[in-house]
Design an enzyme around this catalytic site. Structure first.
Site, PDB file in Angstrom:
ATOM      1  N   CYS A   2       0.833  -1.197   0.000  1.00  0.00           N
ATOM      2  CA  CYS A   2       0.000   0.000   0.000  1.00  0.00           C
ATOM      3  C   CYS A   2       0.870   1.249   0.000  1.00  0.00           C
ATOM      4  O   CYS A   2       1.948   1.269   0.589  1.00  0.00           O
ATOM      5  CB  CYS A   2      -0.852   0.043   1.261  1.00  0.00           C
ATOM      6  SG  CYS A   2      -1.847  -1.410   1.522  1.00  0.00           S
ATOM      7  N   TRP A  74      -2.803  -2.802  -1.473  1.00  0.00           N
ATOM      8  CA  TRP A  74      -2.313  -4.148  -1.786  1.00  0.00           C
ATOM      9  C   TRP A  74      -2.929  -5.047  -0.731  1.00  0.00           C
ATOM     10  O   TRP A  74      -2.541  -5.003   0.440  1.00  0.00           O
ATOM     11  CB  TRP A  74      -0.784  -4.136  -1.713  1.00  0.00           C
ATOM     12  CG  TRP A  74      -0.130  -5.385  -2.211  1.00  0.00           C
ATOM     13  CD1 TRP A  74       0.157  -5.699  -3.508  1.00  0.00           C
ATOM     14  CD2 TRP A  74       0.368  -6.474  -1.430  1.00  0.00           C
ATOM     15  NE1 TRP A  74       0.800  -6.917  -3.571  1.00  0.00           N
ATOM     16  CE2 TRP A  74       0.940  -7.413  -2.311  1.00  0.00           C
ATOM     17  CE3 TRP A  74       0.385  -6.760  -0.059  1.00  0.00           C
ATOM     18  CZ2 TRP A  74       1.516  -8.601  -1.880  1.00  0.00           C
ATOM     19  CZ3 TRP A  74       0.954  -7.942   0.380  1.00  0.00           C
ATOM     20  CH2 TRP A  74       1.516  -8.845  -0.534  1.00  0.00           C
ATOM     21  N   GLU A 463      18.302 -16.822  -9.225  1.00  0.00           N
ATOM     22  CA  GLU A 463      17.841 -15.479  -9.573  1.00  0.00           C
ATOM     23  C   GLU A 463      17.156 -15.488 -10.946  1.00  0.00           C
ATOM     24  O   GLU A 463      16.155 -14.804 -11.163  1.00  0.00           O
ATOM     25  CB  GLU A 463      19.029 -14.499  -9.539  1.00  0.00           C
ATOM     26  CG  GLU A 463      18.733 -13.081  -9.990  1.00  0.00           C
ATOM     27  CD  GLU A 463      17.611 -12.388  -9.217  1.00  0.00           C
ATOM     28  OE1 GLU A 463      17.207 -12.885  -8.143  1.00  0.00           O
ATOM     29  OE2 GLU A 463      17.116 -11.364  -9.711  1.00  0.00           O
ATOM     30  N   LYS A 467      13.326 -14.327 -11.799  1.00  0.00           N
ATOM     31  CA  LYS A 467      12.971 -13.322 -12.815  1.00  0.00           C
ATOM     32  C   LYS A 467      11.944 -13.891 -13.786  1.00  0.00           C
ATOM     33  O   LYS A 467      10.985 -13.227 -14.138  1.00  0.00           O
ATOM     34  CB  LYS A 467      14.201 -12.878 -13.627  1.00  0.00           C
ATOM     35  CG  LYS A 467      15.178 -11.940 -12.957  1.00  0.00           C
ATOM     36  CD  LYS A 467      14.636 -10.583 -12.603  1.00  0.00           C
ATOM     37  CE  LYS A 467      13.952 -10.557 -11.275  1.00  0.00           C
ATOM     38  NZ  LYS A 467      14.666 -10.463 -10.070  1.00  0.00           N
ATOM     39  N   GLU A 470       8.487 -14.143 -12.059  1.00  0.00           N
ATOM     40  CA  GLU A 470       7.843 -12.846 -11.808  1.00  0.00           C
ATOM     41  C   GLU A 470       7.368 -12.180 -13.093  1.00  0.00           C
ATOM     42  O   GLU A 470       6.280 -11.631 -13.149  1.00  0.00           O
ATOM     43  CB  GLU A 470       8.847 -11.883 -11.174  1.00  0.00           C
ATOM     44  CG  GLU A 470       9.190 -12.167  -9.757  1.00  0.00           C
ATOM     45  CD  GLU A 470      10.288 -11.233  -9.298  1.00  0.00           C
ATOM     46  OE1 GLU A 470      10.024 -10.431  -8.410  1.00  0.00           O
ATOM     47  OE2 GLU A 470      11.413 -11.291  -9.834  1.00  0.00           O
ATOM     48  N   HIS A 486      19.656 -36.463  -9.110  1.00  0.00           N
ATOM     49  CA  HIS A 486      19.039 -36.820  -7.823  1.00  0.00           C
ATOM     50  C   HIS A 486      17.548 -36.479  -7.799  1.00  0.00           C
ATOM     51  O   HIS A 486      16.981 -36.307  -6.723  1.00  0.00           O
ATOM     52  CB  HIS A 486      19.788 -36.120  -6.687  1.00  0.00           C
ATOM     53  CG  HIS A 486      21.228 -36.525  -6.612  1.00  0.00           C
ATOM     54  ND1 HIS A 486      21.627 -37.775  -6.198  1.00  0.00           N
ATOM     55  CD2 HIS A 486      22.351 -35.862  -6.948  1.00  0.00           C
ATOM     56  CE1 HIS A 486      22.951 -37.866  -6.255  1.00  0.00           C
ATOM     57  NE2 HIS A 486      23.416 -36.711  -6.721  1.00  0.00           N
ATOM     58  N   LYS A 581       6.658  -3.901  -4.704  1.00  0.00           N
ATOM     59  CA  LYS A 581       8.076  -3.550  -4.760  1.00  0.00           C
ATOM     60  C   LYS A 581       8.722  -3.626  -3.377  1.00  0.00           C
ATOM     61  O   LYS A 581       9.792  -4.193  -3.217  1.00  0.00           O
ATOM     62  CB  LYS A 581       8.237  -2.151  -5.352  1.00  0.00           C
ATOM     63  CG  LYS A 581       9.688  -1.708  -5.539  1.00  0.00           C
ATOM     64  CD  LYS A 581      10.367  -2.535  -6.619  1.00  0.00           C
ATOM     65  CE  LYS A 581      11.821  -2.183  -6.797  1.00  0.00           C
ATOM     66  NZ  LYS A 581      12.525  -3.253  -7.529  1.00  0.00           N
TER      67      LYS A 581
END
Ligand code: F6R
Length: 586
Positions: A2, A74, A463, A467, A470, A486, A581
C-alpha cells in the site's frame, strides 16, 4: 505494498494526490482511492484497478478542496473489492483514513467498537483505525489526544493518515515508512518521496513511534506520549526526480539497460563504509548474510565468492526464516543485511533478532533513508538510482558490484574487478537482443523452465528462475547442476526448456555433461556461454571475462529473456500481478 499520501495546501488536492499515487504505482497495488475535505464534508471515491483506469471511470481528480488523502491498496485483509479499497470513513463519516501495514488486534478492537455502536462496512483491518479515532475523538474532542489514545491501543505495524472533518491531517508512523514533504504552497505526507518529489525536495523523515499534525498553522510532530519532537528538514536526492521511463517502453527495460553504468558505480559513494565493512568481516568470528528474494540470491553469491577467493566463511540466511530459527545467530557476530528498499519487513525483523543477540549490523541498501539504513552500524549505499520496475534487475547487479568490491579487498586484490571490462561486457550483451527476442517468442507457451548452474552460478540460476516467474509467469526452477540426477531428471521431456549457465570456467565440462543428459531426454537447451556447443538448441553468447566475474554478465541475458517473455505474453513487466516492490508486511 500500500502507498499512502496526504496533502494540505493551496493547490487543488485531488489531482496532486492522484499524480503522487501514480508515481508510487511501482510499489504494487490492486485498488485506489482519494478523499478530500470540501467546504461541508468529506468527499470520497475509490475502486478496484489501476490509478489511470479508476480515475478515468470515477474522476478521482475532480474531488473538490485543498486538503485530501489518497491510497493504493495491496490487499492483506479482505478481498480486492471497491468497499475494501481505502480511504475508509469512520461510521459517522467525520474522519477518513488511509493505512499501510497490518493491525494485528483489529478483531478485538472491531468487536469492542461494534458493541459501542460503531459500524463497519469493509473486511479490512484498516477500518478499525477510522472508528477507533472517531471513538476517541467523541470522548475527548481533541485531535492530539485522540491520536495518542488510538496509537496506544493499536498492535501491529502501520503508517496512517487521518483527515478530520475540520480539515486537520494527522498521521502516525510505526514500523512502516512515512515522510513529510515541505512544499512552498503545501505540505505532503507520503510512503515514499516519489509521492511528492515533483513538488518539493524538502522532507522530514519521521522516526518510528512519532505522529504529525498538519493544518494551516503548520506542522507539529510528537512522540506517541505526546511530547513535541524536533526534526531537521532533509534535502531529498534529486536523482529520485529521474524516475521516468524516458524513451523506454517500460521501467524494467530501462533499468536492465542502465547496468553497464550502475554495476561499476555501485558503492562508489560508500568507499569508507566498504573499508569499514571489510575490516569487520576480516575480524569477525561468525558472519551471517541475509536478504529476501533477489537480495538473498545476492547474499548467496557473496558466500561463494568470499569462500573461494578470501577463504572466509559466511552463512546465508533467508530473512523470513530467522524468526523461526533465532538461535542461528551466535552472540557478538556480524549480520550483513542486503535490501534494495531497506523496508522489507522480513529483513527488518531479521535485523531485530540479530541485534538482540548483540550482532553488529552492516547493510547494503539502495534507499539510504530507509529503516534498514537507520538500524545499521555500517551502511553501504548501492547508488543505482530509483528502481521502479517491481522485479529487481539493476539493484541485483549493484549488490553484486559491491560484493565484488568487498571480495577484492578481502583477498588483497586477488581478483581483478576491471570496471571498463565489466561495463563493456554488459554493454555487449545488451547491444544485440535479436536472438533473445526470438527465444522469448518460443517460450510464450512453455509451461516449465529449469535453469542449471554450478558453484557461484547456482545463485544466478536461482535469480534467473525468480525473474522468469515474476515477469513471464512461467514456472521456473533453479537447480545446482549436480543435483540433476538426484531427482529433476525425471521431469525432463520434450515439453521442457532448460537454460544452462555455462561460462568457460571450472564448472564448464560438468555442466556441459548435464546438458547432454537433459538433451538425451528430449528437452530443449538454451546455453548461456562464451563457448558454442552442438548440445545447445539456442546459444546466447556472452563475452569472455575473468572467471570470477561471469555472474555479473550471465544474469543480463536472462533478465532480458524474462522481460521479452512478459512482452510476448502481453503481461505488464513493470507491475507483475500480486507482487509489491517493497514488501513491508511479514
Ligand atoms: C525480485 C524482487 C523481490 C525482492 C524482495 C526483497 O525481483 O523484487 O524478490 O528482491 O522482495 O526486496 P528488498 O531488496 O527491497 O528487501
Amino acid at each position: 505494498m500500500c502507498s499512502i499520501i496526504g496533502y494540505y495546501g493551496d493547490g487543488p488536492a485531488a489531482p496532486i494526490l492522484v499524480r503522487g499515487l501514480k508515481r508510487m504505482e511501482y510499489r504494487g497495488y490492486d485498488s485506489v482511492g482519494v478523499a478530500t475535505k470540501s467546504d461541508h464534508d468529506i468527499a470520497l471515491k475509490k475502486g478496484v484497478g489501476k490509478v489511470d483506469d479508476v480515475n478515468n471511470a470515477l474522476h478521482l481528480d475532480n474531488l473538490p478542496g485543498h486538503i485530501g488523502i489518497g491510497h493504493t491498496r495491496w490487499a492483506t485483509h479482505g478481498n480486492v473489492t471497491d468497499v475494501n479499497a481505502h480511504p475508509h470513513p469512520s461510521s459517522s463519516g467525520k474522519i477518513a483514513i488511509v493505512h499501510n501495514g497490518i493491525i494485528e488486534n483489529y478483531d478485538e478492537l472491531k468487536a469492542d467498537l461494534q458493541a459501542r455502536g460503531y459500524n463497519f462496512k469493509s473486511q479490512t483491518d484498516s477500518e478499525v483505525i477510522a472508528n477507533l479515532l472517531q471513538f476517541n475523538y467523541d470522548q475527548c474532542h481533541d485531535i492530539k489526544q485522540s491520536m495518542i489514545r488510538t496509537m496506544s491501543k493499536l498492535k501491529g505495524h502501520y503508517a496512517f493518515v487521518a483527515m478530520f472533518e475540520n480539515g486537520m491531517l494527522a498521521a502516525a508512523r510505526y514500523h512502516e515508512p512515512l515522510i513529510v514533504g515541505i512544499g512552498k504552497n503545501g505540505f505532503f505526507l507520503s510512503s515514499d518521496v516519489l509521492g511528492f518529489i515533483e513538488k518539493t525536495d524538502d522532507a522530514i523523515y519521521l522516526d518510528n513511534g512519532e505522529f504529525v499534525m498538519l493544518d494551516r498553522i503548520g506542522i507539529q510532530i510528537y512522540d506517541f506520549e505526546g511530547n513535541a519532537v524536533k526534526h531537521q528538514v532533509t534535502k531529498v536526492s534529486k536523482e529520485f526526480a529521474d524516475a521516468y521511463k524516458g524513451d523506454y517502453a517500460h521501467f524494467t527495460l530501462k533499468e536492465i539497460s542502465e547496468q553497464p553504468d550502475t554495476i561499476i558505480q555501485a558503492g562508489d559513494k560508500s568507499a569508507d563504509a566498504i573499508n569499514t565493512a571489510t575490516d569487520f568481516i576480516k575480524h569477525a568470528r561468525n558472519i551471517y548474510i541475509t536478504g529476501s528474494g533477489t537480495s538473498y540470491n545476492a547474499a548467496l553469491v557473496a558466500k561463494y565468492l568470499w569462500q573461494k577467493h578470501a577463504k572466509i566463511k559466511v552463512e546465508p540466511i533467508i530473512s523470513s526464516e530467522l524468526s523461526f530459527t533465532p538461535e542461528t545467530i551466535d552472540p557478538n557476530s556480524i549480520l550483513i543485511a542486503i535490501s534494495q528498499s531497506g523496508e522489507s519487513a522480513d529483513v527488518l525483523e531479521a535485523v531485530k533478532i540479530a541485534k538482540k543477540a548483540n550482532a553488529k549490523i552492516l547493510s547494503i541498501v539502495n534507499i539510504l533513508t530507509s529503516s534498514l539504513a537507520q538500524e545499521s552500524a555500517v551502511v553501504i549505499g548501492m547508488g543505482c538510482g530509483p528502481e521502479i520496475g517491481v522485479a529487481a534487475t539493476k539493484s541485483f547487479t549493484a549488490q553484486l558490484g559491491i560484493i565484488y568490491k568487498i571480495t577484492r579487498k578481502l583477498c588483497d586484490g586477488c581478483i581483478n574487478v576491471d570496471s571498463t571490462k565489466i561495463s563493456d561486457s554488459v554493454g555487449k550483451v545488451l547491444s544485440d537482443q535479436t536472438k533473445i527476442k526470438e527465444i522469448a517468442k518460443e517460450l510464450k507457451d512453455v509451461q516449465d523452465i529449469y535453469i542449471l548452474g554450478r558453484a557461484v552460478h547456482y545463485p544466478i540460476a536461482l535469480e534467473s528462475a525468480l525473474k522468469l516467474k515474476e515477469l513471464s509467469y512461467i514456472h521456473a526452477e533453479g537447480i545446482p547442476g549436480g543435483e540433476l540426477k538426484h531427482g529433476p531428471l525425471a521431469l525432463m521431456d520434450s515439453s521442457v526448456y532448460v537454460i544452462i549457465i555455462n561460462p568457460n570456467d571450472f564448472t564448464y565440462n560438468d555442466t556441459l555433461t548435464s546438458a547432454r543428459e537433459i538433451k538425451a531426454r528430449g528437452a530443449k537447451i538454451i546455453g548461456i556461454s562464451d563457448k558454442p556447443s552442438d548440445v545447445y538448441d539456442h546459444w546466447i553468447q556472452i563475452p569472455t571475462i575473468d572467471d570470477a566475474l561471469y555472474p555479473l554478465i550471465e544474469i543480463i541475458p536472462i533478465q532480458l529473456l524474462s522481460y521479452y517473455s512478459a512482452i510476448e505474453k502481453d503481461t505488464d513487466p513493470d507491475y507483475p500481478r500480486n507482487l509489491a516492490k517493497s514488501v513491508t508486511v511479514k
